[in-house]
Design a protein around this motif. Structure first.
Motif, mmCIF file in Angstrom:
data_model
loop_
_atom_site.group_PDB
_atom_site.id
_atom_site.type_symbol
_atom_site.label_atom_id
_atom_site.label_comp_id
_atom_site.label_asym_id
_atom_site.label_seq_id
_atom_site.Cartn_x
_atom_site.Cartn_y
_atom_site.Cartn_z
ATOM 1 N N GLY A 47 31.655 130.358 56.957
ATOM 2 C CA GLY A 47 31.309 129.088 57.598
ATOM 3 C C GLY A 47 32.093 128.007 56.751
ATOM 4 O O GLY A 47 31.991 127.961 55.500
ATOM 5 N N VAL A 48 32.820 127.075 57.541
ATOM 6 C CA VAL A 48 33.354 126.000 56.984
ATOM 7 C C VAL A 48 32.543 124.815 57.001
ATOM 8 O O VAL A 48 32.384 124.083 55.893
ATOM 9 N N SER A 49 32.158 124.420 58.182
ATOM 10 C CA SER A 49 31.449 123.151 58.356
ATOM 11 C C SER A 49 30.544 123.160 59.498
ATOM 12 O O SER A 49 31.127 123.580 60.442
ATOM 13 N N CYS A 50 29.512 122.505 59.436
ATOM 14 C CA CYS A 50 28.834 122.218 60.924
ATOM 15 C C CYS A 50 27.875 121.084 60.588
ATOM 16 O O CYS A 50 27.776 120.475 59.646
ATOM 17 N N ILE A 51 27.477 120.600 61.781
ATOM 18 C CA ILE A 51 26.708 119.539 61.973
ATOM 19 C C ILE A 51 25.357 119.691 63.017
ATOM 20 O O ILE A 51 25.737 120.447 63.916
ATOM 21 N N ARG A 52 24.255 119.096 62.573
ATOM 22 C CA ARG A 52 23.149 119.467 63.768
ATOM 23 C C ARG A 52 23.324 118.368 64.543
ATOM 24 O O ARG A 52 22.998 117.026 64.039
ATOM 25 N N SER A 53 22.743 117.941 65.510
ATOM 26 C CA SER A 53 22.676 117.258 66.489
ATOM 27 C C SER A 53 21.560 116.299 66.439
ATOM 28 O O SER A 53 21.552 115.047 66.703
ATOM 29 N N THR A 54 20.430 116.739 65.846
ATOM 30 C CA THR A 54 19.179 116.000 65.672
ATOM 31 C C THR A 54 19.187 114.838 64.652
ATOM 32 O O THR A 54 18.621 113.745 64.965
ATOM 33 N N ASP A 55 19.991 115.233 63.588
ATOM 34 C CA ASP A 55 19.889 114.167 62.592
ATOM 35 C C ASP A 55 21.374 114.153 61.806
ATOM 36 O O ASP A 55 21.402 113.332 60.770
ATOM 37 N N ASP A 56 22.311 114.693 62.323
ATOM 38 C CA ASP A 56 23.498 114.554 62.062
ATOM 39 C C ASP A 56 23.927 115.269 60.462
ATOM 40 O O ASP A 56 24.959 114.737 59.889
ATOM 41 N N SER A 57 22.851 116.020 60.090
ATOM 42 C CA SER A 57 22.950 116.586 58.819
ATOM 43 C C SER A 57 24.279 117.567 58.777
ATOM 44 O O SER A 57 24.392 118.123 59.807
ATOM 45 N N THR A 58 24.828 117.459 57.788
ATOM 46 C CA THR A 58 26.417 118.277 57.788
ATOM 47 C C THR A 58 26.560 119.165 56.608
ATOM 48 O O THR A 58 25.989 118.729 55.390
ATOM 49 N N TYR A 59 26.949 120.212 56.707
ATOM 50 C CA TYR A 59 27.311 121.419 55.946
ATOM 51 C C TYR A 59 28.824 121.367 55.572
ATOM 52 O O TYR A 59 29.602 121.376 56.630
ATOM 53 N N TYR A 60 29.088 121.812 54.269
ATOM 54 C CA TYR A 60 30.429 121.900 54.093
ATOM 55 C C TYR A 60 30.399 123.230 52.988
ATOM 56 O O TYR A 60 29.447 123.197 51.965
ATOM 57 N N ALA A 61 31.134 124.340 53.144
ATOM 58 C CA ALA A 61 31.535 125.131 52.332
ATOM 59 C C ALA A 61 31.921 124.850 51.192
ATOM 60 O O ALA A 61 32.744 123.472 51.019
ATOM 61 N N ASP A 62 31.521 125.057 49.905
ATOM 62 C CA ASP A 62 32.089 124.662 48.764
ATOM 63 C C ASP A 62 33.645 124.582 48.495
ATOM 64 O O ASP A 62 34.056 123.706 47.692
ATOM 65 N N SER A 63 34.204 125.527 49.165
ATOM 66 C CA SER A 63 35.700 125.701 49.080
ATOM 67 C C SER A 63 36.353 124.678 49.726
ATOM 68 O O SER A 63 37.575 124.355 49.508
ATOM 69 N N VAL A 64 35.687 123.697 50.471
ATOM 70 C CA VAL A 64 36.283 122.803 51.326
ATOM 71 C C VAL A 64 35.849 121.134 51.033
ATOM 72 O O VAL A 64 36.358 120.283 51.331
ATOM 73 N N LYS A 65 34.653 121.205 50.251
ATOM 74 C CA LYS A 65 34.139 119.944 50.110
ATOM 75 C C LYS A 65 35.171 119.103 49.421
ATOM 76 O O LYS A 65 35.807 119.397 48.391
ATOM 77 N N GLY A 66 35.219 117.731 49.543
ATOM 78 C CA GLY A 66 35.920 116.968 49.263
ATOM 79 C C GLY A 66 37.445 116.736 49.837
ATOM 80 O O GLY A 66 38.186 115.945 49.546
ATOM 81 N N ARG A 67 37.710 117.843 50.648
ATOM 82 C CA ARG A 67 38.934 118.091 51.381
ATOM 83 C C ARG A 67 38.745 117.803 52.817
ATOM 84 O O ARG A 67 39.818 117.377 53.531
ATOM 85 N N PHE A 68 37.891 118.496 53.475
ATOM 86 C CA PHE A 68 37.626 118.461 54.763
ATOM 87 C C PHE A 68 36.365 117.497 55.257
ATOM 88 O O PHE A 68 35.524 117.311 54.452
ATOM 89 N N THR A 69 36.563 116.899 56.425
ATOM 90 C CA THR A 69 35.694 116.109 56.907
ATOM 91 C C THR A 69 35.395 116.694 58.487
ATOM 92 O O THR A 69 36.157 116.688 59.272
ATOM 93 N N LEU A 70 34.042 116.599 58.758
ATOM 94 C CA LEU A 70 33.683 116.837 59.950
ATOM 95 C C LEU A 70 33.090 115.659 60.680
ATOM 96 O O LEU A 70 32.563 114.882 60.239
ATOM 97 N N SER A 71 33.594 115.606 62.010
ATOM 98 C CA SER A 71 33.149 114.269 62.691
ATOM 99 C C SER A 71 32.989 114.683 64.237
ATOM 100 O O SER A 71 33.451 115.575 64.612
ATOM 101 N N SER A 72 32.354 113.735 64.987
ATOM 102 C CA SER A 72 31.876 114.000 66.511
ATOM 103 C C SER A 72 31.971 112.813 66.984
ATOM 104 O O SER A 72 31.674 111.480 66.535
ATOM 105 N N ASN A 73 32.131 113.130 68.288
ATOM 106 C CA ASN A 73 32.090 111.758 69.146
ATOM 107 C C ASN A 73 30.637 111.572 69.394
ATOM 108 O O ASN A 73 29.602 112.231 69.035
ATOM 109 N N ASN A 74 30.237 110.242 70.005
ATOM 110 C CA ASN A 74 28.756 110.020 70.404
ATOM 111 C C ASN A 74 28.074 111.057 71.027
ATOM 112 O O ASN A 74 26.780 111.177 70.708
#
Length: 120
Positions: A47-74
Motif C-alpha cells: 500500500g502506497v497511499s490512500c485517502i478517505r472520502s469522509t474526512d480526507d484522512s490520508t495514509y502514506y507508506a513510510d517508504s514514500v513519506k515526504g516524497r509522494f503526495t496524494l491529492s484529489s479533485n473536489n
C-alpha cells in the motif's frame, strides 16, 4: 460497476518526478477509500497511499513519506499521486484501488495498473 483507470506511468531517471492519475467511474458511496498500491517484481504488493472520502484522512507508506503526495479533485472521483525524488526502488506496477466499505478489510476495486520505472 466501478471502474478505475490509471495513467501517467513511464520511465524516469532517479531523482525525477512523475504524476499518476486515476479516474473512478461509477458509484462508490459516501464513505470510501481510494488510493494506490504498487508491486515490484518478486515483491509483495504494498500500500502506497490512500485517502478517505469522509474526512480526507490520508495514509502514506513510510517508504514514500515526504516524497509522494496524494491529492484529489473536489468530487474525489479523480486522485493524483505526485511522486518526487524517485528512487530505483520505486520501480513497480502502480495500481489504483478503491474500497466502498472501509470498515471491512480489502479493496473492492482495482485498476489495470501502470508501470513506473526509475533508472539509476
Amino acid at each position: 460497476e466501478v471502474q478505475l483507470v490509471e495513467s501517467g506511468g513511464g520511465l524516469v531517471q532517479a531523482g525525477g518526478s512523475l504524476r499518476l492519475s486515476c479516474v473512478a467511474s461509477g458509484f462508490l458511496g459516501d464513505d470510501y477509500v481510494i488510493g494506490w498500491f504498487r508491486q515490484a517484481p518478486g515483491k509483495e504488493r504494498e500500500g502506497v497511499s490512500c485517502i478517505r472520502s469522509t474526512d480526507d484522512s490520508t495514509y502514506y507508506a513510510d517508504s514514500v513519506k515526504g516524497r509522494f503526495t496524494l491529492s484529489s479533485n473536489n468530487a474525489k472521483n479523480t486522485v493524483y499521486l505526485q511522486m518526487n525524488s524517485l528512487k530505483p526502488e520505486d520501480t513497480a506496477v502502480y495500481y489504483c484501488v478503491a474500497d466502498s466499505n472501509p470498515t471491512s478489510p480489502g479493496y473492492d476495486y482495482w485498476g489495470q495498473g501502470t508501470q513506473v520505472t526509475v533508472s539509476s
